[in-house]
Design an enzyme around this catalytic site. Structure first.
Site, short mmCIF file in Angstrom:
data_model
loop_
_atom_site.label_atom_id
_atom_site.label_comp_id
_atom_site.label_asym_id
_atom_site.label_seq_id
_atom_site.Cartn_x
_atom_site.Cartn_y
_atom_site.Cartn_z
N ASN A 264 0.86 -1.19 0.00
CA ASN A 264 0.00 0.00 0.00
C ASN A 264 0.90 1.23 0.00
O ASN A 264 1.51 1.54 1.01
CB ASN A 264 -0.89 -0.04 1.25
CG ASN A 264 -1.69 1.24 1.44
OD1 ASN A 264 -1.72 2.10 0.56
ND2 ASN A 264 -2.31 1.37 2.60
N TRP A 265 0.96 1.89 -1.14
CA TRP A 265 1.87 3.06 -1.26
C TRP A 265 1.30 4.30 -0.57
O TRP A 265 1.96 5.32 -0.48
CB TRP A 265 2.14 3.36 -2.74
CG TRP A 265 2.88 2.27 -3.46
CD1 TRP A 265 3.31 1.07 -2.94
CD2 TRP A 265 3.29 2.26 -4.84
NE1 TRP A 265 3.95 0.33 -3.90
CE2 TRP A 265 3.95 1.04 -5.09
CE3 TRP A 265 3.15 3.17 -5.90
CZ2 TRP A 265 4.48 0.71 -6.34
CZ3 TRP A 265 3.67 2.84 -7.14
CH2 TRP A 265 4.33 1.62 -7.36
N LYS A 266 0.07 4.22 -0.13
CA LYS A 266 -0.60 5.37 0.50
C LYS A 266 -0.48 6.61 -0.40
O LYS A 266 -0.49 6.48 -1.61
CB LYS A 266 -0.05 5.61 1.92
CG LYS A 266 -0.12 4.31 2.75
CD LYS A 266 0.07 4.52 4.21
CE LYS A 266 -0.06 3.18 4.93
NZ LYS A 266 0.02 3.29 6.36
N GLY B 94 3.05 -1.12 4.19
CA GLY B 94 3.02 0.31 3.87
C GLY B 94 4.40 0.81 3.50
O GLY B 94 4.90 0.57 2.40
N GLY B 95 5.05 1.49 4.44
CA GLY B 95 6.33 2.15 4.19
C GLY B 95 7.35 1.29 3.46
O GLY B 95 8.01 1.75 2.52
N HIS C 237 -9.52 1.06 5.25
CA HIS C 237 -8.22 1.28 5.89
C HIS C 237 -8.40 2.21 7.09
O HIS C 237 -9.20 3.15 7.04
CB HIS C 237 -7.22 1.87 4.89
CG HIS C 237 -5.81 1.84 5.41
ND1 HIS C 237 -5.36 2.75 6.32
CD2 HIS C 237 -4.80 0.98 5.19
CE1 HIS C 237 -4.09 2.47 6.63
NE2 HIS C 237 -3.73 1.39 5.96
N GLY D 138 2.95 2.48 10.67
CA GLY D 138 3.87 3.60 10.49
C GLY D 138 4.62 3.99 11.74
O GLY D 138 5.22 5.06 11.80
N GLU E 266 -4.82 -4.88 10.76
CA GLU E 266 -3.81 -3.84 10.90
C GLU E 266 -4.05 -3.08 12.20
O GLU E 266 -4.87 -2.15 12.24
CB GLU E 266 -3.89 -2.85 9.73
CG GLU E 266 -3.64 -3.47 8.37
CD GLU E 266 -3.14 -2.43 7.37
OE1 GLU E 266 -2.05 -2.65 6.82
OE2 GLU E 266 -3.80 -1.41 7.16
N SER F 32 3.87 -1.92 10.12
CA SER F 32 5.33 -1.91 10.24
C SER F 32 5.99 -3.23 9.85
O SER F 32 6.99 -3.62 10.45
CB SER F 32 5.75 -1.48 11.66
OG SER F 32 5.34 -0.15 11.91
N GLU G 120 -6.72 4.61 8.18
CA GLU G 120 -6.52 6.04 7.93
C GLU G 120 -7.80 6.67 7.37
O GLU G 120 -8.09 7.83 7.63
CB GLU G 120 -5.32 6.23 6.97
CG GLU G 120 -4.01 5.96 7.72
CD GLU G 120 -2.88 5.44 6.85
OE1 GLU G 120 -2.97 5.48 5.62
OE2 GLU G 120 -1.90 4.96 7.45
#
Ligand code: 13P
Length: 251
Positions: free
Chosen positions: A9-11, A233-234, A95, A173, A167, A212, A97
């Protein structure tokens, strides 16, 4: 047996040129044949990524889609039928967020799930508790409510063509990964909730862990019995790190 899935997930990251670089890195990866791999770029770059990854065994998904399946008057949204038209195969739904920053409710999440599925996209339903909820001992209750609301609306049969991603919000993150045992406990509860409705179906549903995930932590997490891969993610913004996580899912 369930085939592992690792999705990146590149967000809200990337520019036209940084996405081109990432595509180049992804094309060079040696990926395990027994693992499904997907990336979810910002909507703006989906076509660029689909074209850039042509011929490479990496699926492309979206991070969000509209509550209505078909194109129409819904300013700023992207219809799941449009995502399917350009070649997306899956979409994140709910998600944290979006739930926490944009106020997406369980009801909206169910509508998005149904709309996506009706267009042939595989919804990846994201669930997870906040730090305060975990500290209050409410983790399983929160996750059961988030999952249960989709089961109640659409029936457990909807999960025959869906993925669930656990998640924990406190792990997203932050560099704090849930321990394999903490993650497994919740994954087992998710599978049990699905199994209570349909035991055979529950055995086949892929449950991903996100929060993470790094190459260093991936193998141990993916080794747990109810963890079938990751939502990254990251670390998915670095092709080599992402490739190492994909390989961990294949080992
Ligand atoms: P991080 O891997 O950056 O913690 O993000 C997890 C996530 O939210 C994936 O959807």
């Amino acid at each position: 047996m369930r085939r592992p899935l690792v999705a990146g997930n590149w967000k809200m990251h990337g520019t036209h040129s940084s996405v081109a670089e990432l595509i180049k890195g992804l094309r060079q990866l040696a990926l395990p044949s027994g693992v499904d791999v997907a990336v979810m770029p910002p909507c703006l770059f989906i076509s660029q990524v689909i074209q850039g990854l042509a011929g490479k065994a990496i699926d492309v998904g979206a991070q969000n889609s509209a509550v209505e399946p078909m194109q129409g008057a819904l300013t700023g949204e992207t219809a799941p039928s449009q995502l399917a038209d350009v070649g997306c195969s899956m979409v994140l739904v709910g998600h944290s967020e979006r739930r926490l920053i944009l106020g997406e409710s369980d009801e909206v999440v169910s509508r998005k799930f149904a709309a996506a599925q009706s267009c042939g996209l595989v919804p990846v339903l994201c669930v997870g508790e906040t730090r305060a909820e975990r500290e209050a001992g409410k983790t399983l209750e929160v996750v059961a409510r988030q999952l249960g609301s989709v089961i109640d609306e659409l029936g457990v049969g909807a999960f025959a063509r869906a993925v669930v991603a656990y998640e924990p919000v406190w792990a997203i993150g932050t560099g704090l990964t849930a321990s394999p045992a903490q993650a497994q406990e919740v994954h087992a509860a998710i599978r049990a909730q699905l199994a209570a409705e349909n035991a055979e179906l529950a055995k086949g549903v892929r449950l991903l862990y996100g929060g993470s995930v790094k190459a260093a932590s991936a193998a141990e997490l993916f080794g747990m019995p109810d963890i079938d891969g990751g939502l990254v993610g990251g670390a998915s913004l670095n092709a080599d790190e992402f490739g190492a996580i994909c390989r961990a899912a294949g080992s």
